[in-house]
Design an enzyme around this catalytic site. Structure first.
Site, PDB file in Angstrom:
ATOM      1  N   GLY A  33     -21.687  12.891  17.118  1.00 47.28           N
ATOM      2  CA  GLY A  33     -22.795  12.383  17.929  1.00 47.28           C
ATOM      3  C   GLY A  33     -23.887  13.408  18.130  1.00 47.28           C
ATOM      4  O   GLY A  33     -25.082  13.079  18.122  1.00 47.28           O
ATOM      5  N   SER A 156     -14.274   4.414  11.795  1.00 43.33           N
ATOM      6  CA  SER A 156     -13.459   5.545  11.354  1.00 43.33           C
ATOM      7  C   SER A 156     -12.686   5.153  10.108  1.00 43.33           C
ATOM      8  O   SER A 156     -12.223   4.016   9.972  1.00 43.33           O
ATOM      9  CB  SER A 156     -12.486   5.959  12.453  1.00 43.33           C
ATOM     10  OG  SER A 156     -11.542   6.912  11.973  1.00 43.33           O
ATOM     11  N   TYR A 181      -5.350   4.739  18.421  1.00 42.01           N
ATOM     12  CA  TYR A 181      -6.717   5.212  18.156  1.00 42.01           C
ATOM     13  C   TYR A 181      -7.321   4.453  16.966  1.00 42.01           C
ATOM     14  O   TYR A 181      -8.441   3.937  17.041  1.00 42.01           O
ATOM     15  CB  TYR A 181      -6.729   6.706  17.870  1.00 42.01           C
ATOM     16  CG  TYR A 181      -8.077   7.194  17.390  1.00 42.01           C
ATOM     17  CD1 TYR A 181      -9.136   7.355  18.281  1.00 42.01           C
ATOM     18  CD2 TYR A 181      -8.308   7.450  16.038  1.00 42.01           C
ATOM     19  CE1 TYR A 181     -10.386   7.761  17.836  1.00 42.01           C
ATOM     20  CE2 TYR A 181      -9.555   7.862  15.585  1.00 42.01           C
ATOM     21  CZ  TYR A 181     -10.583   8.022  16.489  1.00 42.01           C
ATOM     22  OH  TYR A 181     -11.823   8.419  16.053  1.00 42.01           O
TER      23      TYR A 181
END
Length: 316
Positions: A33, A156, A181
């Site tokens: 980010g 991801s 996740y």
């Protein structure tokens, strides 16, 4: 006299100027980010860093300004794990329109135990997916006010081998941190694809694009003190990995392209060129399981119920 194209080839190191655009980057204070924010700032974008940690956000803005002297960058407090706080966060943006939001922030837990947000959601699913789902609902008026806004969801590569358990989205029956996740990121990606389908059906000018960074390692990432410091030992030790993987500065590039490239379209998936793990951003075929509209629709309905997000004309 004719020209083959009026649009120059995409250059990851010199993206087109974007003065006047305003972009929110969630989790823009660190990791991928941060580099999304730095690269957008270098292109002239007014960048707002969404961060739950004011000190880290201040360090990130200072680092960006040291590298981009004329950067227009600021921060707002944003905690995706606290759904009731999102309305205040959006108000604090203090803008008339938003040209893009990059859904980058994420939580990854390496070890048990399972924990929950204050709203009672498993923390990775609750932050990575539900937080961004609810935030997008609140941002829609600002996005719709821009001529051609984009919602860019950072997925991801870990999600490629996962499948959602729609009867156990909160991992109450089967909690394994890495799997949970991966599934939380997969849920994000489903949301990005389904959001675009609903935007198109509603005739909206907003587009939703899904990206992923490939294999992005800290040890291959250039230093940006104090945000990230890479030791000489880490740099040397990571040299073999550079054959297949890349740093987080390179992992940011698919998202930057999704924000700035006029050739990018809603509903697309962008990732690194080489085996989906490293290299310049390219358009990828949508993963087979991401193209299942039944799973996407059920996840959308469950997410609305869990967050209370309305989405107005997109709800149906």
């Amino acid at each position: 006299m004719s020209s083959t194209s009026s649009v120059p080839p995409w250059n990851v190191r010199r993206p087109p100027g974007a003065d006047g655009r305003v972009v929110l980057v969630t989790g823009g204070n660190a990791g991928i980010g941060y580099f999304v924010a730095e690269q957008l700032s270098a292109a002239g974008v007014t960048v707002v860093l969404g961060s739950r940690n004011p000190a880290k956000a201040e360090a990130a803005t200072a680092s960006i300004r040291s590298r981009v002297p004329d950067a227009r960058v600021r921060a707002v407090r944003l905690d995706l794990a606290d759904l009731p706080s999102l309305e205040t966060a959006v108000e604090s943006l203090d803008v008339e329109r938003l040209d893009a939001v990059v859904h980058n922030a994420g939580v990854a837990l390496d070890d048990p135990p399972r924990t929950e947000t204050g709203d009672g959601h498993e923390i990775m699913f609750g932050t990575n997916h539900l937080g961004h789902f609810a935030l997008t609902d609140r941002l829609m008026p600002l996005l719709s006010a821009a001529p051609a806004a984009r919602v860019v969801t950072m997925g991801s590569f870990a999600a490629k081998s996962e499948r959602l358990d729609l009867d156990d989205l909160q991992s109450r029956k089967d909690y394994r941190p890495k799997r949970t996740y991966g599934r939380s990121k997969l849920a994000q990606m489903y949301f990005g694809v389904e959001l675009d389908r609903r935007l198109r059906a509603a005739g909206s000018t907003v587009a939703s694009v899904v990206v992923h960074p490939g294999g992005a390692l800290d040890s291959l990432t250039p230093s940006r003190p104090p945000v990230h410091v890479r030791s000489a030992g880490a740099r040397l030790g990571a040299a073999p990995a550079a054959l297949l993987l890349q740093g987080k500065h390179a992992g940011a590039r698919p998202a930057v392209r999704a924000v700035l490239d006029p050739a990018v379209r809603g509903g697309q998936l962008w990732g690194p060129r080489v085996f989906g793990l490293r290299g310049e951003p390219r358009l990828e075929p949508l993963w087979d399981h991401l193209a299942d509209p039944r799973v996407a629709a059920r996840l959308w309905d469950a997410s609305r119920e869990l967050t209370g997000a309305d989405f107005g004309a997109l709800a149906g």
